[in-house]
Design an enzyme around this catalytic site. Sequence first.
Site, PDB file in Angstrom:
ATOM      1  N   TYR A   1       0.354   8.198  15.202  1.00  0.00           N
ATOM      2  CA  TYR A   1       1.571   7.369  15.269  1.00  0.00           C
ATOM      3  C   TYR A   1       2.832   8.175  15.569  1.00  0.00           C
ATOM      4  O   TYR A   1       3.933   7.639  15.374  1.00  0.00           O
ATOM      5  CB  TYR A   1       1.822   6.677  13.918  1.00  0.00           C
ATOM      6  CG  TYR A   1       0.676   5.949  13.299  1.00  0.00           C
ATOM      7  CD1 TYR A   1       0.053   4.893  13.979  1.00  0.00           C
ATOM      8  CD2 TYR A   1       0.235   6.262  12.022  1.00  0.00           C
ATOM      9  CE1 TYR A   1      -0.985   4.193  13.377  1.00  0.00           C
ATOM     10  CE2 TYR A   1      -0.797   5.558  11.418  1.00  0.00           C
ATOM     11  CZ  TYR A   1      -1.404   4.526  12.102  1.00  0.00           C
ATOM     12  OH  TYR A   1      -2.414   3.845  11.507  1.00  0.00           O
TER      13      TYR A   1
ATOM     14  N   GLY B   1       0.854  -1.192   0.000  1.00  0.00           N
ATOM     15  CA  GLY B   1       0.000   0.000   0.000  1.00  0.00           C
ATOM     16  C   GLY B   1       0.884   1.234   0.000  1.00  0.00           C
ATOM     17  O   GLY B   1       1.086   1.919  -0.998  1.00  0.00           O
ATOM     18  N   ARG B   2       1.498   1.473   1.174  1.00  0.00           N
ATOM     19  CA  ARG B   2       2.343   2.647   1.380  1.00  0.00           C
ATOM     20  C   ARG B   2       3.392   2.831   0.273  1.00  0.00           C
ATOM     21  O   ARG B   2       3.591   3.933  -0.217  1.00  0.00           O
ATOM     22  CB  ARG B   2       3.052   2.493   2.732  1.00  0.00           C
ATOM     23  CG  ARG B   2       3.757   3.739   3.213  1.00  0.00           C
ATOM     24  CD  ARG B   2       4.591   3.417   4.467  1.00  0.00           C
ATOM     25  NE  ARG B   2       3.809   2.772   5.517  1.00  0.00           N
ATOM     26  CZ  ARG B   2       3.100   3.409   6.437  1.00  0.00           C
ATOM     27  NH1 ARG B   2       3.084   4.711   6.454  1.00  0.00           N
ATOM     28  NH2 ARG B   2       2.421   2.744   7.344  1.00  0.00           N
TER      29      ARG B   2
ATOM     30  N   ARG C   1      -1.807  10.988  10.763  1.00  0.00           N
ATOM     31  CA  ARG C   1      -0.631  10.165  11.105  1.00  0.00           C
ATOM     32  C   ARG C   1       0.259  10.747  12.208  1.00  0.00           C
ATOM     33  O   ARG C   1       0.674  10.014  13.095  1.00  0.00           O
ATOM     34  CB  ARG C   1       0.186   9.845   9.839  1.00  0.00           C
ATOM     35  CG  ARG C   1      -0.487   8.761   8.990  1.00  0.00           C
ATOM     36  CD  ARG C   1       0.345   8.280   7.811  1.00  0.00           C
ATOM     37  NE  ARG C   1       1.764   8.340   8.001  1.00  0.00           N
ATOM     38  CZ  ARG C   1       2.513   7.436   8.641  1.00  0.00           C
ATOM     39  NH1 ARG C   1       1.950   6.364   9.161  1.00  0.00           N
ATOM     40  NH2 ARG C   1       3.810   7.594   8.760  1.00  0.00           N
TER      41      ARG C   1
ATOM     42  N   CYS D   1      -9.281  21.207  18.018  1.00  0.00           N
ATOM     43  CA  CYS D   1      -9.155  21.437  19.443  1.00  0.00           C
ATOM     44  C   CYS D   1      -8.649  20.201  20.167  1.00  0.00           C
ATOM     45  O   CYS D   1      -9.387  19.521  20.889  1.00  0.00           O
ATOM     46  CB  CYS D   1     -10.493  21.894  20.003  1.00  0.00           C
ATOM     47  SG  CYS D   1     -10.980  23.416  19.198  1.00  0.00           S
ATOM     48  N   GLU D   2      -7.416  19.885  19.951  1.00  0.00           N
ATOM     49  CA  GLU D   2      -6.698  18.789  20.600  1.00  0.00           C
ATOM     50  C   GLU D   2      -5.232  19.205  20.613  1.00  0.00           C
ATOM     51  O   GLU D   2      -4.732  19.706  19.596  1.00  0.00           O
ATOM     52  CB  GLU D   2      -6.776  17.494  19.758  1.00  0.00           C
ATOM     53  CG  GLU D   2      -8.119  16.850  19.644  1.00  0.00           C
ATOM     54  CD  GLU D   2      -8.571  16.115  20.902  1.00  0.00           C
ATOM     55  OE1 GLU D   2      -7.729  15.853  21.788  1.00  0.00           O
ATOM     56  OE2 GLU D   2      -9.773  15.827  20.986  1.00  0.00           O
TER      57      GLU D   2
ATOM     58  N   TYR E   1      -2.341   6.488   3.751  1.00  0.00           N
ATOM     59  CA  TYR E   1      -2.893   6.704   5.085  1.00  0.00           C
ATOM     60  C   TYR E   1      -3.047   8.193   5.401  1.00  0.00           C
ATOM     61  O   TYR E   1      -2.900   8.625   6.544  1.00  0.00           O
ATOM     62  CB  TYR E   1      -2.042   5.979   6.148  1.00  0.00           C
ATOM     63  CG  TYR E   1      -1.861   4.522   5.792  1.00  0.00           C
ATOM     64  CD1 TYR E   1      -2.935   3.642   5.902  1.00  0.00           C
ATOM     65  CD2 TYR E   1      -0.660   4.035   5.279  1.00  0.00           C
ATOM     66  CE1 TYR E   1      -2.798   2.313   5.535  1.00  0.00           C
ATOM     67  CE2 TYR E   1      -0.515   2.702   4.907  1.00  0.00           C
ATOM     68  CZ  TYR E   1      -1.579   1.857   5.040  1.00  0.00           C
ATOM     69  OH  TYR E   1      -1.455   0.544   4.664  1.00  0.00           O
TER      70      TYR E   1
HETATM   71  C1  LIG Z   1      -2.555  -2.501   5.722  1.00  0.00           C
HETATM   72  C2  LIG Z   1      -2.342  -3.796   5.096  1.00  0.00           C
HETATM   73  C3  LIG Z   1      -1.473  -3.933   4.006  1.00  0.00           C
HETATM   74  C4  LIG Z   1      -0.667  -2.777   3.449  1.00  0.00           C
HETATM   75  O1  LIG Z   1       0.393  -2.389   4.249  1.00  0.00           O
HETATM   76  P1  LIG Z   1       1.430  -1.287   3.712  1.00  0.00           P
HETATM   77  O2  LIG Z   1       2.326  -1.075   4.852  1.00  0.00           O
HETATM   78  O3  LIG Z   1       0.665  -0.077   3.342  1.00  0.00           O
HETATM   79  O4  LIG Z   1       2.133  -1.894   2.528  1.00  0.00           O
HETATM   80  C5  LIG Z   1      -1.372  -5.169   3.418  1.00  0.00           C
HETATM   81  N1  LIG Z   1      -2.059  -6.247   3.869  1.00  0.00           N
HETATM   82  C6  LIG Z   1      -2.895  -6.161   4.920  1.00  0.00           C
HETATM   83  C7  LIG Z   1      -3.639  -7.365   5.367  1.00  0.00           C
HETATM   84  C8  LIG Z   1      -3.057  -4.943   5.571  1.00  0.00           C
HETATM   85  O5  LIG Z   1      -3.878  -4.870   6.620  1.00  0.00           O
END
Ligand SMILES: *Cc1c(COP(=O)(O)O)cnc(C)c1O
Length: 409
Positions: free
Chosen positions: A314, A273-274, A310, A341-342, A370
């Site tokens: 985090y 994803g990231r 984020r 307001c945090e 994200y």
């Molecule tokens: C969030 C997630 C991903 C993606 O993670 P990235 O760090 O964004 O690559 C892949 N598989 C599952 C099951 C996830 O929950």
Amino acid sequence: MPNIKYVGKNLFIEKLSVANIAKKGGTPFYIYSENQIKENYIKFVNTFKKIKPLVCFATKSNSNLSILRSLGKLGAGTDVVSIGELLKALKAGIKANKIVFSGVGKTEEELKIAINKKILLINCESESETKIINKIAKRSNKKVSIGFRLNPDIDAKTHKKISTGKANNKFGVSIKNFSVFFKEIKKLKNIKLEALSVHIGSQILTDVPYKRVLTVLSKLIKNLNLNLKYIDLGGGFGINYNKKDKPINLKKYSNLVHSFSKKLNCKIIFEPGRSIVGNAGILVSKIQYIKNGTNKKFIILNAGMNDFMRPALYDAHHDIIPIKKNSKKIKGIIEFVGPVCESTCKFGKYKNYQKIYENDFVAITNVGAYGTSLSSNYNTRPLIAEILVNKNKFKFIRKKQNLLKLISA
Ligand SMILES: *Cc1c(COP(=O)(O)O)cnc(C)c1O
């Protein structure tokens, strides 16, 4: 961010000046480079070329329909974690046979839809979920392919809030429990175990934990004498949020995965994803006010933690850069904060930052993953716009949320 960089003193995204778009009004907004997303995806696929994996983009990292469509056209599948994401992926033109469904709490309703849509794999995360799938499949005389998510108890050496593969994390089932349950799975007539899946966490910057996963899986598959069609190795590949972060060496890992998949004769699935969208987006915000605190200056932005969670969630670091560079400096410490307001609605402290003024624009960097997908309406603030740039063209891929709709309930 090769497609987001300064040309002279001005920040550009592909062929467009960010200032020109920001001046039209409507800050804050997310803006993405479509070609950066494509390049990241293609680079990932090329790194694992020998394996020919199915790359299922993790929809939760950025679920904008246009971005899903763009990745789908390049051949990507998706990893989804809710029926909303599943329906969005289908709407974006991604074929059901390229969709995998993860998550610890899938409801019966969600599972029914996933089965009806004939997606590639439902990755079960518990014994109870497996039995419910079998029950639903039995009712309609179907045999459903499932994967089973394991919790390999491996430390991904990442932030504890984004670690998912340790024994104390809720995800998947331990090797021991799976080995016991496996005998029962064989008796369930309406499901077929076709895959094992693992996803040990996010923003992982070394291949060490990934290597450990391969060892654990190899051993388990051998012990149980499993014959699988797929191994889903998840995502989690880290990106460089800080200049000092070393990128993860995927080439070495890809060689390991190659021999692993050959030995087992199964197809590999990845769920990045990231690493596909993270560095492709910035959040452009206006400096609303500048105010002197006791020992620092507060730079109050019009973007808040509801727009970009984020840092608050985090303690994530994201460089904040000016849209227009100059060579003058502010003395002392400044802190970028938002209007929510945090006390955690803040985005980072800097020393010796360049001179900035009220009404200037700045960009929070590396927010493609994200960012918008974690945003909320907290403080009754509308969701902000998203813009996609391709070369010298830009288009709104999400309009700012309508305020009247927002206040309707
Ligand atoms: C969030 C997630 C991903 C993606 O993670 P990235 O760090 O964004 O690559 C892949 N598989 C599952 C099951 C996830 O929950």
